[in-house]
Design an enzyme around this catalytic site. Structure first.
Site, PDB file in Angstrom:
ATOM      1  N   LYS A   5       0.858  -1.191   0.000  1.00  0.00           N
ATOM      2  CA  LYS A   5       0.000   0.000   0.000  1.00  0.00           C
ATOM      3  C   LYS A   5       0.879   1.220   0.000  1.00  0.00           C
ATOM      4  O   LYS A   5       1.843   1.284   0.765  1.00  0.00           O
ATOM      5  CB  LYS A   5      -0.862  -0.040   1.277  1.00  0.00           C
ATOM      6  CG  LYS A   5      -1.938   1.011   1.293  1.00  0.00           C
ATOM      7  CD  LYS A   5      -3.160   0.558   0.565  1.00  0.00           C
ATOM      8  CE  LYS A   5      -4.139   1.681   0.310  1.00  0.00           C
ATOM      9  NZ  LYS A   5      -3.769   2.610  -0.780  1.00  0.00           N
ATOM     10  N   LYS A  43       4.785   1.883   8.642  1.00  0.00           N
ATOM     11  CA  LYS A  43       3.599   2.689   8.973  1.00  0.00           C
ATOM     12  C   LYS A  43       2.347   1.809   9.044  1.00  0.00           C
ATOM     13  O   LYS A  43       1.564   1.887   9.990  1.00  0.00           O
ATOM     14  CB  LYS A  43       3.420   3.778   7.911  1.00  0.00           C
ATOM     15  CG  LYS A  43       2.406   4.840   8.255  1.00  0.00           C
ATOM     16  CD  LYS A  43       2.195   5.808   7.105  1.00  0.00           C
ATOM     17  CE  LYS A  43       3.464   6.546   6.746  1.00  0.00           C
ATOM     18  NZ  LYS A  43       3.262   7.515   5.645  1.00  0.00           N
ATOM     19  N   LYS A  98       5.023   1.924  -3.039  1.00  0.00           N
ATOM     20  CA  LYS A  98       4.988   3.329  -3.478  1.00  0.00           C
ATOM     21  C   LYS A  98       5.219   3.370  -4.979  1.00  0.00           C
ATOM     22  O   LYS A  98       5.853   2.463  -5.533  1.00  0.00           O
ATOM     23  CB  LYS A  98       6.106   4.118  -2.787  1.00  0.00           C
ATOM     24  CG  LYS A  98       5.855   5.600  -2.709  1.00  0.00           C
ATOM     25  CD  LYS A  98       4.991   5.943  -1.517  1.00  0.00           C
ATOM     26  CE  LYS A  98       4.678   7.412  -1.428  1.00  0.00           C
ATOM     27  NZ  LYS A  98       3.892   7.695  -0.213  1.00  0.00           N
ATOM     28  N   THR A 116      -5.303  12.370   6.330  1.00  0.00           N
ATOM     29  CA  THR A 116      -3.899  12.517   6.746  1.00  0.00           C
ATOM     30  C   THR A 116      -3.733  13.782   7.598  1.00  0.00           C
ATOM     31  O   THR A 116      -3.177  13.724   8.707  1.00  0.00           O
ATOM     32  CB  THR A 116      -2.963  12.541   5.511  1.00  0.00           C
ATOM     33  OG1 THR A 116      -3.245  11.393   4.721  1.00  0.00           O
ATOM     34  CG2 THR A 116      -1.515  12.514   5.927  1.00  0.00           C
ATOM     35  N   ASN A 173      -2.565  18.919   0.050  1.00  0.00           N
ATOM     36  CA  ASN A 173      -3.559  18.067   0.696  1.00  0.00           C
ATOM     37  C   ASN A 173      -3.339  18.001   2.218  1.00  0.00           C
ATOM     38  O   ASN A 173      -4.221  18.363   3.005  1.00  0.00           O
ATOM     39  CB  ASN A 173      -3.486  16.661   0.058  1.00  0.00           C
ATOM     40  CG  ASN A 173      -4.517  15.719   0.625  1.00  0.00           C
ATOM     41  OD1 ASN A 173      -5.232  16.068   1.571  1.00  0.00           O
ATOM     42  ND2 ASN A 173      -4.601  14.540   0.065  1.00  0.00           N
ATOM     43  N   SER A 194      -7.598   4.725   4.218  1.00  0.00           N
ATOM     44  CA  SER A 194      -7.523   3.928   2.976  1.00  0.00           C
ATOM     45  C   SER A 194      -7.931   2.480   3.268  1.00  0.00           C
ATOM     46  O   SER A 194      -8.589   1.833   2.450  1.00  0.00           O
ATOM     47  CB  SER A 194      -6.104   3.932   2.418  1.00  0.00           C
ATOM     48  OG  SER A 194      -5.896   5.069   1.625  1.00  0.00           O
TER      49      SER A 194
END
Ligand code: NAD
Length: 419
Positions: free
Chosen positions: A71, A95, A107, A193, A224, A352
């Site tokens: 992820k 994380k 990523k 986030t 964001n 997510s």
């Protein structure tokens, strides 16, 4: 590899956690997860609006799948490198483990300047990435999301492109998170986030006996994460005394008017020339005395050079890897309260995960449910890290890394050593 690259920082953080785990975990296992499981490079060649074919490089890294599918977001910046993507994928592994979601770390990077592309060309490029990367993306393999330079709209285009490639009207299961709600996204993902960062800040304030009302904050990066964190702090009656982006920085001791600043950024694309504050130097802004500094832009912004002059009481790492290992040491010695990235900005990947389960179970969560679950999980994880910090007399970063890395190691041991 540059000394303070994203990968170098990720490896330095990992090595400290590995040293703490030396007696519990096989050295071979630690050596194995020091490296990515898979690195893919793709060449994209879409025809843009000017009818010319342009070549773009893209990378996907799956660092670990010990806990589940990889992820991690898609970064679209002109300078993104395979090493950056590797370091960011690695950080995603810890994380996800720390925040307790069944994902590994991944990523992507697309070497392009998102700000330079018009809407049409960006869509063309994102769709080209989705078509070419399709076989590496999927609910059991790798599930992307937005990161720097990409957003909700892009995630919608990825879902649509993959559905079409499959000859279907939709995808079965979750192929991408952070997409528009109307396409199976979850309310509150875009804010998750930044809001998660502020939940951590609230906890840090409590543990230091500080009052949020009237507290001062400086926010680097008004995208964001930064813009949402600024809004959320403002709603808690903190004063945002400075904010910056790639093009400029503005300051106002009385507190920036966040509604007006958001409107200005919406119109002009930048905080630059905002009439409600005075222009300041973006790097100097990081050194302004304040209660909380939120780096929410790119990596390696707080270095050995400026760390001695950072005057914030708390640093809440909205960005990934904003603090170099040397700066970390300096700030630690100076007793600056550091909320490390893998904890501080984990709200995005947690929500997510809610989007992922929502799509699998085909039911829609409400914004309130998402907000409640985000607060519960971030508070629980913050307290767990905080407790370990005190118990073992280590930094918050080392405590967070210890929890993340040890969880991944346990999953690897449970899976066995065959792969
Ligand atoms: P974004 O593209 O929406 O915004 C980035 C902002 O930072 C922009 O305002 C840009 O102008 C600014 N910026 C870039 N370089 C800068 C610099 N050197 N100085 C000042 N401003 C600069 O990106 P985002 O999604 O908000 O991501 C920001 C950071 O947060 C990144 O490090 C990203 O990896 C991390 N992060 C994002 C998410 C997410 O859900 N979007 C989740 C976890 C971590």
């Amino acid at each position: 590899m540059a000394k303070n690259s994203i990968l170098a920082t990720a490896l330095a953080n990992f090595d400290r956690a590995a040293a703490m785990l030396e007696e519990q975990v096989d050295a071979e296992l630690l050596d194995k997860i020091r490296r990515p499981r898979e690195r893919i490079e793709i060449t994209l060649g879409p025809q843009l609006g000017d009818k010319k074919i342009r070549t773009f490089r893209a990378f996907i890294v799956r660092h670990s799948e010990a806990l589940g599918p990889a992820k991690g977001g898609i970064r679209m910046t002109p300078g993104v490198t395979p090493e950056d993507v590797t370091g960011l994928a690695m950080e995603m592994t810890w994380k996800c483990a720390l925040v307790g979601v069944p994902f590994g770390g991944g990523k992507s990077g697309i070497v392009a300047d998102a700000a330079e592309l018009d809407k049409f060309d960006k869509e063309t490029l994102v769709r080209s990435f989705a078509r070419n990367a399709h076989r590496h993306i999927g609910p059991q393999v790798y599930v992307p999301a937005p990161d720097m330079g990409t957003n909700e709209r892009d995630m919608g285009h990825i879902k649509d492109t993959i559905s079409f490639s499959m000859g279907q009207a939709t995808t079965q299961g979750c192929y991408v998170t952070g997409k528009p709600v109307i396409l199976g996204g979850i309310p509150g993902r875009r804010e998750a986030t930044g809001n998660g960062v502020v939940i951590c800040v609230e906890e840090a304030f409590k543990s230091l006996g500080m009052e949020m009302r009237g507290a001062t904050a400086v926010v680097q990066g008004f995208g964001n994460v930064g813009a949402i964190a600024a809004r959320s702090l403002h709603e808690l009656d903190a004063r945002i005394i400075a904010a910056s982006d790639l093009y400029g920085a503005v300051a106002n001791e009385k507190g920036l008017d966040i509604d007006a600043l958001t409107e200005h950024v919406g119109k002009t694309g930048s905080v630059k020339d905002f009439a409600g504050g005075s222009a300041v130097d973006g790097q100097k802004m990081l050194e302004m005395p304040c209660d909380v500094l939120v780096p929410a832009a790119s990596a390696n912004q707080i270095t050995a050079e400026n760390a001695p002059r950072i005057s914030a009481k708390i640093i809440a790492e909205g960005a990934n890897g904003p603090t170099s290992p040397k700066a970390d040491e300096i700030l630690n010695e100076r007793d600056v309260y550091m909320i490390p990235d893998i904890l501080c900005n984990a709200g995005g990947v947690f929500v997510s995960y809610l989007e992922f389960t929502q799509e699998t179970q085909q039911e829609q969560m409400t914004e309130q449910e998402v907000a409640t679950r985000l607060r519960q999980r971030m508070t629980e994880k913050f307290r767990q890290v905080h407790e370990l910090t005190h118990e073992r007399k280590i930094s918050m970063r080392d405590a967070a890394m210890y929890l993340g890395v040890s969880t991944v190691c346990s999953a690897m041991v449970a899976r066995g050593y065959l792969s």
